[in-house]
Design an enzyme around this catalytic site. Sequence first.
Site, PDB file in Angstrom:
ATOM      1  N   ARG A 176     -66.201  91.087 152.402  1.00 13.28           N
ATOM      2  CA  ARG A 176     -65.745  90.561 153.703  1.00 13.28           C
ATOM      3  C   ARG A 176     -64.974  91.621 154.478  1.00 13.28           C
ATOM      4  NH1 ARG A 176     -66.355  85.223 155.197  1.00 13.28           N
ATOM      5  NH2 ARG A 176     -64.395  85.165 156.346  1.00 13.28           N
ATOM      6  N   HIS A 219     -73.558  87.357 156.943  1.00  9.68           N
ATOM      7  CA  HIS A 219     -72.692  86.348 156.307  1.00  9.68           C
ATOM      8  C   HIS A 219     -72.239  86.915 154.975  1.00  9.68           C
ATOM      9  CE1 HIS A 219     -71.199  82.663 154.510  1.00  9.68           C
ATOM     10  NE2 HIS A 219     -71.787  83.085 153.411  1.00  9.68           N
ATOM     11  N   TYR A 237     -73.556  75.708 155.139  1.00 14.11           N
ATOM     12  CA  TYR A 237     -72.467  75.605 156.106  1.00 14.11           C
ATOM     13  C   TYR A 237     -71.849  74.212 156.079  1.00 14.11           C
ATOM     14  CZ  TYR A 237     -73.451  80.152 158.387  1.00 14.11           C
ATOM     15  OH  TYR A 237     -73.597  81.501 158.682  1.00 14.11           O
ATOM     16  N   ASN A 290     -73.636  87.660 164.760  1.00 10.71           N
ATOM     17  CA  ASN A 290     -72.717  88.618 164.135  1.00 10.71           C
ATOM     18  C   ASN A 290     -73.258  89.211 162.841  1.00 10.71           C
ATOM     19  OD1 ASN A 290     -72.380  86.363 162.590  1.00 10.71           O
ATOM     20  ND2 ASN A 290     -70.182  86.157 162.896  1.00 10.71           N
ATOM     21  N   GLU A 314     -72.506  79.286 146.757  1.00 15.05           N
ATOM     22  CA  GLU A 314     -73.510  79.750 147.727  1.00 15.05           C
ATOM     23  C   GLU A 314     -74.679  80.433 147.016  1.00 15.05           C
ATOM     24  OE1 GLU A 314     -71.577  81.852 150.966  1.00 15.05           O
ATOM     25  OE2 GLU A 314     -70.466  80.049 151.522  1.00 15.05           O
ATOM     26  N   LYS A 358     -78.311  88.227 158.740  1.00 12.16           N
ATOM     27  CA  LYS A 358     -78.765  87.165 159.640  1.00 12.16           C
ATOM     28  C   LYS A 358     -79.967  87.634 160.471  1.00 12.16           C
ATOM     29  CE  LYS A 358     -74.143  85.035 159.876  1.00 12.16           C
ATOM     30  NZ  LYS A 358     -73.094  84.463 160.764  1.00 12.16           N
TER      31      LYS A 358
HETATM   32  N1  UDP Z   1     -69.487  80.572 164.497  1.00 10.74           N
HETATM   33  C1  UDP Z   1     -69.841  80.391 165.825  1.00 10.74           C
HETATM   34  N2  UDP Z   1     -68.868  79.956 166.704  1.00 10.74           N
HETATM   35  C2  UDP Z   1     -67.600  79.697 166.318  1.00 10.74           C
HETATM   36  C3  UDP Z   1     -67.256  79.885 164.961  1.00 10.74           C
HETATM   37  C4  UDP Z   1     -68.229  80.325 164.080  1.00 10.74           C
HETATM   38  O1  UDP Z   1     -70.988  80.634 166.199  1.00 10.74           O
HETATM   39  O2  UDP Z   1     -66.773  79.319 167.161  1.00 10.74           O
HETATM   40  C5  UDP Z   1     -70.520  81.020 163.545  1.00 10.74           C
HETATM   41  C6  UDP Z   1     -70.496  82.525 163.271  1.00 10.74           C
HETATM   42  O3  UDP Z   1     -71.846  82.953 163.115  1.00 10.74           O
HETATM   43  C7  UDP Z   1     -69.768  82.606 161.951  1.00 10.74           C
HETATM   44  C8  UDP Z   1     -70.246  81.316 161.265  1.00 10.74           C
HETATM   45  O4  UDP Z   1     -70.326  80.361 162.311  1.00 10.74           O
HETATM   46  O5  UDP Z   1     -70.120  83.792 161.241  1.00 10.74           O
HETATM   47  C9  UDP Z   1     -69.334  80.782 160.187  1.00 10.74           C
HETATM   48  O6  UDP Z   1     -68.013  80.696 160.687  1.00 10.74           O
HETATM   49  P1  UDP Z   1     -66.772  81.167 159.796  1.00 10.74           P
HETATM   50  O7  UDP Z   1     -65.532  80.809 160.538  1.00 10.74           O
HETATM   51  O8  UDP Z   1     -66.931  80.646 158.413  1.00 10.74           O
HETATM   52  O9  UDP Z   1     -66.887  82.772 159.837  1.00 10.74           O
HETATM   53  P2  UDP Z   1     -67.375  83.830 158.748  1.00 10.74           P
HETATM   54  O10 UDP Z   1     -66.965  83.330 157.398  1.00 10.74           O
HETATM   55  O11 UDP Z   1     -68.860  83.971 158.901  1.00 10.74           O
HETATM   56  O12 UDP Z   1     -66.677  85.123 159.131  1.00 10.74           O
HETATM   57 MG    MG Z   2     -67.050  81.468 156.500  1.00 11.62          MG
END
Ligand code: UDP
Ligand code: MG
Length: 163
Positions: free
Chosen positions: A91, A131, A55, A128, A141, A15
């Site tokens: 992951r 992705h 997303y 964070n 994706e 990111k």
């Molecule tokens: N995210 C956020 N606030 C939230 C939940 C998610 O900013 O409350 C963002 C965060 O960058 C996250 C992304 O949205 O990595 C996608 O969310 P997901 O739950 O799919 O997490 P990931 O698969 O990235 O671990």
């Molecule tokens: Mg996710």
Amino acid sequence: MSDAEYVERTFVALKPDAVKRGLVGEITSRFEDAGFKIMGMKMVQATDQLLEQHYAEHVDKPFYDGLAGFMKSGPVVAMVLEGVHAAENLRKIVGDTDASEAHPATIRGRYGHMSMDYADDAGRHYKNLVHASEPGEAEEEIEIWFEESELHEYDHSQDEHAR
Ligand code: UDP
Ligand code: MG
């Protein structure tokens, strides 16, 4: 079971915070050190259209506008990695979504510490670093981010030594 049932491709994006902090090499090394094979890699400036596809499951959530703003705040480095149970394993290396809960040996835990609650309360983007596709979503994706012609088949030493 044949190799094909274990070996898969997955999609990873570094990111904008990872790019701006100069962590592209370090993070990519961790994927290479774990034995993943890089099939494709490019720098991309994300657009609204691309992010709405990527997303799709989050578009209607309250955090989406902030997330999209953050993902467009600079280029991302998109890559396709291949390995055994690649999506699940990547992951694990990336760690929990919330850096404050991610194990310190993971990327999100090692290079971050903020909680999503803090970001929400402070009105800041939640950064964070990485992705990584969830199992079952990787091929979709990959198709959103890459042309098949941008992905490369080649012999890699890991094919023989690390898997
Ligand atoms: N995210 C956020 N606030 C939230 C939940 C998610 O900013 O409350 C963002 C965060 O960058 C996250 C992304 O949205 O990595 C996608 O969310 P997901 O739950 O799919 O997490 P990931 O698969 O990235 O671990
Ligand atoms: Mg996710």
